[in-house]
Design a protein around this motif. Structure first.
Motif, PDB file in Angstrom:
ATOM      1  N   PRO A  47       0.876  -1.134   0.133  1.00 34.63           N
ATOM      2  CA  PRO A  47      -0.113   0.127   0.042  1.00 34.63           C
ATOM      3  C   PRO A  47       0.849   1.150   0.118  1.00 34.63           C
ATOM      4  CG  PRO A  47       0.144  -0.940   2.116  1.00 34.63           C
ATOM      5  CD  PRO A  47       0.708  -1.869   1.220  1.00 34.63           C
ATOM      6  N   TYR A  48       0.403   2.330  -0.591  1.00 37.16           N
ATOM      7  CA  TYR A  48       0.948   3.496  -0.635  1.00 37.16           C
ATOM      8  C   TYR A  48       1.494   3.959   0.594  1.00 37.16           C
ATOM      9  CZ  TYR A  48       1.868   8.669  -1.199  1.00 37.16           C
ATOM     10  OH  TYR A  48       2.353   9.819  -0.991  1.00 37.16           O
ATOM     11  N   ARG A  49       2.387   4.600   0.988  1.00 34.76           N
ATOM     12  CA  ARG A  49       2.836   5.431   2.090  1.00 34.76           C
ATOM     13  C   ARG A  49       3.844   6.627   1.520  1.00 34.76           C
ATOM     14  NH1 ARG A  49      -0.464   2.442   3.978  1.00 34.76           N
ATOM     15  NH2 ARG A  49      -0.294   1.317   6.054  1.00 34.76           N
ATOM     16  N   PRO A  50       3.807   7.888   1.810  1.00 34.48           N
ATOM     17  CA  PRO A  50       4.595   8.905   1.578  1.00 34.48           C
ATOM     18  C   PRO A  50       6.021   8.691   1.792  1.00 34.48           C
ATOM     19  CG  PRO A  50       3.450   9.363   3.681  1.00 34.48           C
ATOM     20  CD  PRO A  50       2.905   8.347   3.243  1.00 34.48           C
ATOM     21  N   VAL A  51       6.387   7.900   2.550  1.00 31.91           N
ATOM     22  CA  VAL A  51       7.708   7.708   3.011  1.00 31.91           C
ATOM     23  C   VAL A  51       8.227   6.145   3.092  1.00 31.91           C
ATOM     24  CG1 VAL A  51       9.698   8.222   4.762  1.00 31.91           C
ATOM     25  CG2 VAL A  51       8.086  10.013   4.249  1.00 31.91           C
ATOM     26  N   GLY A  52       9.569   5.837   2.438  1.00 33.48           N
ATOM     27  CA  GLY A  52       9.821   4.526   2.701  1.00 33.48           C
ATOM     28  C   GLY A  52      11.294   4.731   3.468  1.00 33.48           C
ATOM     29  N   LEU A  53      11.159   3.939   4.801  1.00 34.25           N
ATOM     30  CA  LEU A  53      12.409   4.033   5.642  1.00 34.25           C
ATOM     31  C   LEU A  53      13.233   2.727   5.274  1.00 34.25           C
ATOM     32  CD1 LEU A  53      13.837   5.006   8.165  1.00 34.25           C
ATOM     33  CD2 LEU A  53      12.518   3.508   9.546  1.00 34.25           C
ATOM     34  N   ALA A  83       7.837   2.397  -8.576  1.00 34.20           N
ATOM     35  CA  ALA A  83       6.276   2.048  -8.653  1.00 34.20           C
ATOM     36  C   ALA A  83       5.589   3.088  -8.053  1.00 34.20           C
ATOM     37  CB  ALA A  83       6.356   0.665  -8.124  1.00 34.20           C
ATOM     38  N   GLY A  84       5.977   4.251  -7.446  1.00 31.52           N
ATOM     39  CA  GLY A  84       4.950   5.061  -7.137  1.00 31.52           C
ATOM     40  C   GLY A  84       4.484   4.687  -5.633  1.00 31.52           C
ATOM     41  N   LYS A  85       5.007   3.900  -5.000  1.00 34.61           N
ATOM     42  CA  LYS A  85       4.415   3.423  -3.649  1.00 34.61           C
ATOM     43  C   LYS A  85       5.024   4.339  -2.375  1.00 34.61           C
ATOM     44  CE  LYS A  85       2.372  -0.303  -5.316  1.00 34.61           C
ATOM     45  NZ  LYS A  85       1.054  -0.441  -5.128  1.00 34.61           N
ATOM     46  N   VAL A  86       6.282   4.950  -2.727  1.00 32.79           N
ATOM     47  CA  VAL A  86       6.683   6.014  -1.630  1.00 32.79           C
ATOM     48  C   VAL A  86       7.070   7.085  -2.548  1.00 32.79           C
ATOM     49  CG1 VAL A  86       7.266   4.300  -0.083  1.00 32.79           C
ATOM     50  CG2 VAL A  86       9.055   5.170  -1.760  1.00 32.79           C
ATOM     51  N   ASP A  87       6.903   8.392  -1.836  1.00 36.44           N
ATOM     52  CA  ASP A  87       7.309   9.503  -2.647  1.00 36.44           C
ATOM     53  C   ASP A  87       8.829  10.162  -2.083  1.00 36.44           C
ATOM     54  OD1 ASP A  87       4.872  10.064  -3.804  1.00 36.44           O
ATOM     55  OD2 ASP A  87       4.335  11.023  -1.882  1.00 36.44           O
ATOM     56  N   THR A  88       9.265   9.551  -1.132  1.00 37.97           N
ATOM     57  CA  THR A  88      10.693  10.110  -0.476  1.00 37.97           C
ATOM     58  C   THR A  88      10.985   8.814   0.365  1.00 37.97           C
ATOM     59  OG1 THR A  88       9.986  12.220  -0.084  1.00 37.97           O
ATOM     60  CG2 THR A  88      11.825  11.643   1.044  1.00 37.97           C
ATOM     61  N   ILE A  89      12.515   8.750   0.266  1.00 41.64           N
ATOM     62  CA  ILE A  89      13.109   7.376   0.921  1.00 41.64           C
ATOM     63  C   ILE A  89      14.245   8.012   2.016  1.00 41.64           C
ATOM     64  CG2 ILE A  89      14.842   5.713   0.774  1.00 41.64           C
ATOM     65  CD1 ILE A  89      13.735   5.370  -2.117  1.00 41.64           C
ATOM     66  N   ILE A  90      13.928   7.693   3.348  1.00 40.40           N
ATOM     67  CA  ILE A  90      14.869   8.162   4.269  1.00 40.40           C
ATOM     68  C   ILE A  90      15.832   7.066   4.215  1.00 40.40           C
ATOM     69  CG2 ILE A  90      15.233   8.431   6.905  1.00 40.40           C
ATOM     70  CD1 ILE A  90      12.200   9.523   6.942  1.00 40.40           C
ATOM     71  N   ALA A  91      17.118   7.437   4.101  1.00 32.75           N
ATOM     72  CA  ALA A  91      18.223   6.164   4.093  1.00 32.75           C
ATOM     73  C   ALA A  91      18.898   6.546   5.257  1.00 32.75           C
ATOM     74  CB  ALA A  91      19.431   6.725   3.128  1.00 32.75           C
ATOM     75  N   SER A  92      18.569   5.565   6.488  1.00 31.01           N
ATOM     76  CA  SER A  92      18.895   5.777   7.851  1.00 31.01           C
ATOM     77  C   SER A  92      20.091   4.744   8.199  1.00 31.01           C
ATOM     78  CB  SER A  92      17.753   5.442   8.571  1.00 31.01           C
ATOM     79  OG  SER A  92      18.071   5.598  10.014  1.00 31.01           O
ATOM     80  N   GLY A  93      21.068   5.132   8.522  1.00 32.18           N
ATOM     81  CA  GLY A  93      22.036   4.217   8.889  1.00 32.18           C
ATOM     82  C   GLY A  93      23.223   4.829  10.080  1.00 32.18           C
TER      83      GLY A  93
END
Length: 209
Positions: A47-53, A83-93
């Motif tokens: 499902p769509y979410r605005p942010v990918g972590l 695929a348009g499932k997220v708009d932004t990706i937080i690259a956390s490390g």
């Protein structure tokens, strides 16, 4: 002087070991049961979410070879974005020293997969899964997430997200480690779930907020 016999010590250690095993089994069952309907294997079903972590790991393994866990997460995150499932990706490390920089490595790899730089947010203080998840909410204002990692790791991250009032789902980045590696990682994940549950109980917060 009161003396504790060796027999009592052994009995105490046996009881402690049994309780530890029972605690680990219960915790891991609870985590897996919670997450089983929230982890997706097919990007089209997410499902769509605005942010990918995107949870961090090192790009090169101990043997100096490409880390398949890293490459699989990057590939999955890029496909999720396209695929348009997220708009932004937080690259956390982790970036606790100058020569160890997981977020920048993830950003560079995502850009090589066609993700625009302005759609990537770097979190340099994702030292642990707890830090990454809680900071996504409290620092970056993201209550609705798609978590990107391998399945076992996703389950723990999802449980943390729920404990912090977040609406999260996850996509499992596929990887097929060797048998011995899988055993080692499974044992580590079991213990990590134990620590996570204790952290939730005591209200542990990220190192930096």
């Amino acid at each position: 002087m009161f003396r504790i016999s060796g027999k009592r010590i052994m009995s105490g250690l046996c009881i402690f070991s049994i309780l530890s095993v029972v605690f680990t089994v219960i915790v891991n069952y609870k985590v897996q049961r919670y997450a089983e309907t929230k982890i997706y294997n097919n990007i089209d079903s997410v499902p769509y979410r605005p942010v990918g972590l995107l949870l961090g790991t090192i790009p090169i393994n101990r043997d100096g070879d490409p880390n398949t866990y890293f490459t699989s997460r990057i590939d999955t995150a890029a496909k999720l974005y396209h695929a348009g499932k997220v708009d932004t990706i937080i690259a956390s490390g982790d970036n606790h020293i100058r020569d160890y920089d997981e977020p920048s490595a993830m950003r560079d790899s995502l850009m090589a997969h066609g993700v625009p730089e302005n759609r990537i947010v770097l979190d340099y203080a994702g030292f642990r899964t707890l830090d990454s998840v809680v900071r996504a909410k409290k620092v970056f204002g993201s209550d609705y997430l798609v978590i990107i990692s391998q399945a076992d790791h996703c389950a723990r991250a999802l449980y943390l997200a729920d404990a912090n009032g977040m609406d999260a789902v996850a996509i499992s980045a596929p990887v097929e480690p060797g048998f011995l590696v899988r055993i080692r990682l499974t044992l580590r994940e079991w213990l990590a779930c134990d620590k996570m549950m204790l952290d939730i109980y005591i209200g542990k917060q990220p190192h930096f907020l």
